[in-house]
Design a protein around this motif. Structure first.
Motif, PDB file in Angstrom:
ATOM      1  N   PHE A   1      21.408 -11.850 -12.830  1.00  0.00           N
ATOM      2  CA  PHE A   1      21.721 -13.229 -13.205  1.00  0.00           C
ATOM      3  C   PHE A   1      23.198 -13.446 -13.533  1.00  0.00           C
ATOM      4  O   PHE A   1      23.724 -14.533 -13.351  1.00  0.00           O
ATOM      5  N   GLY A   2      23.843 -12.437 -14.113  1.00  0.00           N
ATOM      6  CA  GLY A   2      25.166 -12.687 -14.702  1.00  0.00           C
ATOM      7  C   GLY A   2      26.301 -12.058 -13.907  1.00  0.00           C
ATOM      8  O   GLY A   2      26.116 -11.535 -12.801  1.00  0.00           O
ATOM      9  N   GLY A   3      27.488 -12.127 -14.524  1.00  0.00           N
ATOM     10  CA  GLY A   3      28.668 -11.494 -13.956  1.00  0.00           C
ATOM     11  C   GLY A   3      29.369 -12.357 -12.930  1.00  0.00           C
ATOM     12  O   GLY A   3      28.779 -13.231 -12.310  1.00  0.00           O
ATOM     13  N   LEU A   4      30.660 -12.082 -12.781  1.00  0.00           N
ATOM     14  CA  LEU A   4      31.441 -12.763 -11.746  1.00  0.00           C
ATOM     15  C   LEU A   4      31.213 -12.040 -10.423  1.00  0.00           C
ATOM     16  O   LEU A   4      31.005 -12.658  -9.384  1.00  0.00           O
ATOM     17  N   LEU A   5      31.250 -10.720 -10.500  1.00  0.00           N
ATOM     18  CA  LEU A   5      30.951  -9.907  -9.326  1.00  0.00           C
ATOM     19  C   LEU A   5      30.002  -8.810  -9.794  1.00  0.00           C
ATOM     20  O   LEU A   5      30.370  -8.002 -10.647  1.00  0.00           O
ATOM     21  N   ALA A   6      28.790  -8.839  -9.306  1.00  0.00           N
ATOM     22  CA  ALA A   6      27.799  -7.883  -9.788  1.00  0.00           C
ATOM     23  C   ALA A   6      27.128  -7.216  -8.605  1.00  0.00           C
ATOM     24  O   ALA A   6      26.738  -7.869  -7.647  1.00  0.00           O
ATOM     25  N   ARG A   7      27.002  -5.919  -8.709  1.00  0.00           N
ATOM     26  CA  ARG A   7      26.369  -5.173  -7.628  1.00  0.00           C
ATOM     27  C   ARG A   7      25.334  -4.226  -8.233  1.00  0.00           C
ATOM     28  O   ARG A   7      25.607  -3.542  -9.214  1.00  0.00           O
TER      29      ARG A   7
ATOM     30  N   LEU B   1      20.144 -14.860  -9.058  1.00  0.00           N
ATOM     31  CA  LEU B   1      20.486 -16.269  -9.203  1.00  0.00           C
ATOM     32  C   LEU B   1      21.998 -16.368  -9.306  1.00  0.00           C
ATOM     33  O   LEU B   1      22.597 -15.720 -10.153  1.00  0.00           O
ATOM     34  N   GLY B   2      22.592 -17.145  -8.444  1.00  0.00           N
ATOM     35  CA  GLY B   2      24.043 -17.279  -8.500  1.00  0.00           C
ATOM     36  C   GLY B   2      24.458 -18.730  -8.587  1.00  0.00           C
ATOM     37  O   GLY B   2      23.875 -19.593  -7.932  1.00  0.00           O
ATOM     38  N   GLY B   3      25.461 -18.983  -9.394  1.00  0.00           N
ATOM     39  CA  GLY B   3      26.041 -20.317  -9.491  1.00  0.00           C
ATOM     40  C   GLY B   3      27.550 -20.193  -9.538  1.00  0.00           C
ATOM     41  O   GLY B   3      28.092 -19.080  -9.482  1.00  0.00           O
TER      42      GLY B   3
ATOM     43  N   GLN C   1      20.070  -8.106 -15.800  1.00  0.00           N
ATOM     44  CA  GLN C   1      21.524  -8.131 -15.824  1.00  0.00           C
ATOM     45  C   GLN C   1      21.998  -9.536 -16.167  1.00  0.00           C
ATOM     46  O   GLN C   1      21.923 -10.445 -15.354  1.00  0.00           O
ATOM     47  N   CYS C   2      22.431  -9.706 -17.424  1.00  0.00           N
ATOM     48  CA  CYS C   2      22.921 -11.017 -17.887  1.00  0.00           C
ATOM     49  C   CYS C   2      24.358 -10.873 -18.355  1.00  0.00           C
ATOM     50  O   CYS C   2      24.712 -11.318 -19.456  1.00  0.00           O
ATOM     51  N   GLU C   3      25.174 -10.199 -17.584  1.00  0.00           N
ATOM     52  CA  GLU C   3      26.565  -9.979 -17.993  1.00  0.00           C
ATOM     53  C   GLU C   3      27.295 -11.320 -18.162  1.00  0.00           C
ATOM     54  O   GLU C   3      26.868 -12.350 -17.642  1.00  0.00           O
TER      55      GLU C   3
ATOM     56  N   GLU D   1      30.321 -14.244 -18.012  1.00  0.00           N
ATOM     57  CA  GLU D   1      30.775 -15.001 -16.851  1.00  0.00           C
ATOM     58  C   GLU D   1      31.893 -14.345 -16.035  1.00  0.00           C
ATOM     59  O   GLU D   1      31.904 -14.420 -14.815  1.00  0.00           O
ATOM     60  N   GLN D   2      32.825 -13.694 -16.708  1.00  0.00           N
ATOM     61  CA  GLN D   2      33.954 -13.098 -15.990  1.00  0.00           C
ATOM     62  C   GLN D   2      33.807 -11.585 -15.823  1.00  0.00           C
ATOM     63  O   GLN D   2      34.761 -10.897 -15.467  1.00  0.00           O
ATOM     64  N   ALA D   3      32.612 -11.091 -16.092  1.00  0.00           N
ATOM     65  CA  ALA D   3      32.411  -9.638 -16.073  1.00  0.00           C
ATOM     66  C   ALA D   3      32.212  -9.115 -14.659  1.00  0.00           C
ATOM     67  O   ALA D   3      31.720  -9.811 -13.775  1.00  0.00           O
ATOM     68  N   TYR D   4      32.600  -7.852 -14.488  1.00  0.00           N
ATOM     69  CA  TYR D   4      32.304  -7.115 -13.258  1.00  0.00           C
ATOM     70  C   TYR D   4      31.229  -6.093 -13.612  1.00  0.00           C
ATOM     71  O   TYR D   4      31.300  -5.455 -14.657  1.00  0.00           O
ATOM     72  N   HIS D   5      30.254  -5.994 -12.724  1.00  0.00           N
ATOM     73  CA  HIS D   5      29.152  -5.092 -13.035  1.00  0.00           C
ATOM     74  C   HIS D   5      28.835  -4.225 -11.826  1.00  0.00           C
ATOM     75  O   HIS D   5      28.662  -4.723 -10.726  1.00  0.00           O
ATOM     76  N   PHE D   6      28.792  -2.928 -12.063  1.00  0.00           N
ATOM     77  CA  PHE D   6      28.161  -2.086 -11.066  1.00  0.00           C
ATOM     78  C   PHE D   6      27.055  -1.311 -11.768  1.00  0.00           C
ATOM     79  O   PHE D   6      27.308  -0.592 -12.736  1.00  0.00           O
ATOM     80  N   GLY D   7      25.848  -1.461 -11.287  1.00  0.00           N
ATOM     81  CA  GLY D   7      24.735  -0.736 -11.898  1.00  0.00           C
ATOM     82  C   GLY D   7      23.890  -0.098 -10.832  1.00  0.00           C
ATOM     83  O   GLY D   7      23.429  -0.773  -9.922  1.00  0.00           O
ATOM     84  N   GLY D   8      23.697   1.200 -10.943  1.00  0.00           N
ATOM     85  CA  GLY D   8      22.897   1.901  -9.944  1.00  0.00           C
ATOM     86  C   GLY D   8      21.725   2.621 -10.579  1.00  0.00           C
ATOM     87  O   GLY D   8      21.862   3.214 -11.645  1.00  0.00           O
TER      88      GLY D   8
END
Lengths: 251, 439
Positions: free
Chosen positions: B260-266, B286-288, B231-233, B235-242
């Motif tokens: 790795f990516g996204g602003l809010l990722a689950r 990894l979050g920054g 998951q390399c979405e 920077e400002q993306a929202y991700h839900f992946g199940g």
């Protein structure tokens, strides 16, 4: 090479080393023996720069420089090598990566170019073979899942690659069976040279059957209470440490 | 309940008119039921136990809009090569629609079906009707219902019994339109004793968007699935992946989750184990900056002799927040279950946060279950060990941070994917003193 004068060290305000004096010249092998809790490991750690120890007095001069003022990596680059009693496992870093990073750090410090990749591999593989290690070890994570004997051999491998001037072996023999001990001892003996000195910290006399020391020192209660030649180790083996410690108390 | 109509519901009539599978009654029922559930429950809220650390209320204000029809995407070939695996069959989903032009399916064995979901629904593939919705429960939470109601396309993979694929199948999700909503649904079916590698990759050329992707995997008896999620979405993306897996007797499943990516990722990774089934769930997050990365895993040991191994690691810098919730449920008759769970977090800044919650629910009495959790800084013994090997302190710390993550990267056995993941990890770390050529 190394001159330790009246060295006193505290750990958490507790006096561990209470005035150590030791002179080590190039080419010599010194064994430091003593019962558990005598301060043997503290001495190895303080010489290699581990944090958590407070030097309250005295000095350690290495090749004319104040050893205790140097950060650990500078001591290492200057040629001080500590073979750990408990080598640390580092998952995610391969052995070969660490060896390359370490060797190149020394070379850079000495103003040399980075080692050529092919030359490096040839060098490493020769040393691996000499220590009867499997080449696969090189590509495994540092010490991860290694047996006790493999970890100690790995320490000697690093030593063989870095070619230090002062080697401190901290309880290198503990946890080794006799076959592994022989291999480790052969590795150490092959590194003996007139420009290199060894400090072997050990609890057991057995190691000294395989690596002949020039001097034996007995450390107890934070002080060297007796120094002598190899024959002292045999005496210790026979009588234990008790007679010396008692002597110390009544002296 | 809010009196203002949820923007996604307001947009639903226009969307539903163009969704695939209009002629399939079973799907229309699923969609209608899901839409009703979403209308009453909405997206999950922190009041739900499984969502207590993650607040997605921003989604109702963002109003991401579905892309109704597939367009010819403009995607830089060089950029795409970073993410599309060279030696793999790949399906590319752009803005929620299968894109045949970018996909690569040459050389697939004739018996193996790999096709866009919309196309499979169009053809009324009967296998869809029998497998769809069997590994996931629409009532689980709002994103599942949302996905059921809204998915525009996806991938259907069917690998018959005994077939062993030698190359991985990659599903590459790309979002190219700013503010887009990409809702996709994959169904993966492995017959008995089949073996396959499945890779899902999430990227965006747009900056802010919402990706809601659900994959169901139905793994047959003694079959073997190795699945990767990268998951390399943006920077400002929202991700839900199940990912919802159903493992039949003796089936084996390894999953590697790289978040790795996204602003809010689950991510939700759930698996159901039948008798003697084994699963290994690995994860690295990894979050920054201000990233919020949530991983939720659930392993259901439903029958005896199952084995599960779980290792999740997180590295959190700046003001990032990482969440790990790992739940293992051992049913009453699932005797001889052998399960371990481990979550380790490395905090690189005082403002970073890790929330970790292992949950073991054991109803059987003859099982071996363990879990361990750590949140902390680098091990000072290791730093000293490296220093004693001539390496300066800063390099030592960078090496150890990298190594902490690299342990999970090294578990990736697909070479091209290993390179992709490694490049992503390195790009997210202080590289001072790390020599990539030596890795």
């Amino acid at each position: 090479m190394l001159s330790i004068k009246d060295l006193t060290v505290n750990v958490n305000d507790k006096k561990i080393l209470k005035g150590i004096n030791l002179e080590i010249k190039a080419g010599e092998i010194h064994a430091i023996m003593g019962p558990n809790g005598s301060g043997k490991s503290t001495l190895s750690h303080i010489l290699s720069g581990k944090s958590g120890y407070e030097v309250t007095g005295g000095s350690a001069t290495y090749q004319g420089k104040d050893l205790l003022a140097m950060p650990p990596e500078i001591r290492a680059r200057e040629g001080v090598f500590l073979a750990f009693q408990y080598p640390v496992e580092i998952p995610g870093v391969s052995n070969v990566y660490l060896l390359k990073a370490a060797l190149n750090a020394v070379r850079k410090y000495n103003g040399d170019d980075e080692v050529d990749a092919m030359d490096f591999l040839t060098l490493v593989k020769a040393k691996v073979k000499a220590l009867e290690m499997d080449e696969k070890f090189l590509y495994r994570a540092v010490n991860e899942g290694f047996s006790g004997g493999e970890k100690k051999r790995n320490e000697i491998l690093q030593m063989a690659i870095l070619e230090p001037k002062l080697c401190i072996l901290d309880e290198t023999d503990s946890g080794l069976d006799i076959d592994a001990l022989k291999i480790v001892a052969d590795g150490v003996n092959s590194l003996r040279s007139p420009d290199r000195a060894f400090i072997m910290v050990t609890h057991y006399q057995r190691l000294l059957d395989y690596i002949k020391p020039d001097f034996v020192h007995v450390l107890a209660h934070g002080q060297i209470i007796k120094s002598g030649g190899p024959e002292l180790a045999l005496e210790l083996e026979e009588k234990g440490y008790g007679w010396l410690e008692e002597g110390q108390v009544t002296a | 309940m809010s009196t203002v109509l949820n923007p996604y519901l307001a947009a639903y009539p226009a969307l539903s008119a163009v969704l695939p599978g209009q002629s399939l009654a079973w799907l229309q029922d699923i969609r209608a039921e899901a839409c009703a559930r979403f209308a009453s429950h909405g997206f999950p809220t922190p009041r739900e136990e499984d969502w207590r650390y993650s607040n997605v209320s921003a989604l109702d204000k963002k109003n991401f809009a579905p892309v109704l029809a597939a367009a010819t995407p403009v995607i830089d070939a060089e950029w795409l090569r970073q993410y599309q695996l060279a030696d793999a069959w790949s399906l590319v989903l752009v803005d929620g629609h299968f894109c045949a032009a970018l996909s690569q399916l040459h050389g697939l064995p004739a018996t193996v079906q790999v096709v866009g979901m919309a196309e499979a629904l169009q053809e009324a593939d009967e296998r869809l009707a029998s497998y769809f919705g069997t590994a996931v429960n629409s009532a689980e939470h709002g994103f599942i219902a949302f996905n059921n109601a809204c998915f525009t396309d996806g991938v259907f993979v069917h690998i018959p019994a005994q077939v062993v694929l030698d190359k991985p199948i990659q599903c590459l999700h790309i979002v190219t339109q700013e503010g887009a909503l990409a809702t996709t649904r994959n169904l993966l079916v492995l017959g008995d004793q089949a073996a396959a590698q499945w890779v899902e990759t999430f990227v965006g050329t747009a900056v802010g968007y919402l990706s809601v992707a659900v994959t169901e995997a139905v793994v047959g008896q003694n079959a073997s699935l190795t699945a990767y999620k990268v998951q390399c979405e943006s920077e400002q993306a929202y991700h839900f992946g199940g990912l919802y897996i159903k493992q039949a007797r003796d089936a084996r499943c390894n999953h590697h989750n790289f978040a790795f990516g996204g602003l809010l990722a689950r991510s939700d990774i759930h698996t159901d184990l039948a008798q003697a089934a084994e699963c290994e769930l690995n994860g690295l997050y990894l979050g920054g900056k201000r990233q919020h990365i949530d991983n939720h895993t659930r392993i259901n040991h439903n029958q005896p002799y199952g084995i599960s191994r779980e290792t999740y690691k997180g590295v959190l810098a700046d003001r990032a927040r990482g969440v790990f919730q790992g739940r293992v449920v051992v049913a009453e008759n699932a005797q001889k279950t052998d399960s371990t769970m481990n979550n380790r977090n490395l905090l690189l800044s005082a403002d970073a946060e890790a929330d970790t919650k292992p949950q073991l629910e054991i109803y059987a009495d003859d099982v071996k279950c363990g879990h361990g959790v750590t949140v902390g800084q680098l091990d000072e013994k290791s730093v000293f060990y490296l220093q004693s090997r001539c390496i300066d302190e800063e390099t030592a710390r960078n090496m150890l941070t990298f190594a902490f993550a690299n342990e999970m990267v090294d578990k990736v056995k697909v070479k091209a994917l290993h390179e992709l993941v490694l490049a992503q990890v390195l790009a997210r770390f202080p590289q001072q003193g790390i020599n990539q050529d030596w890795l």
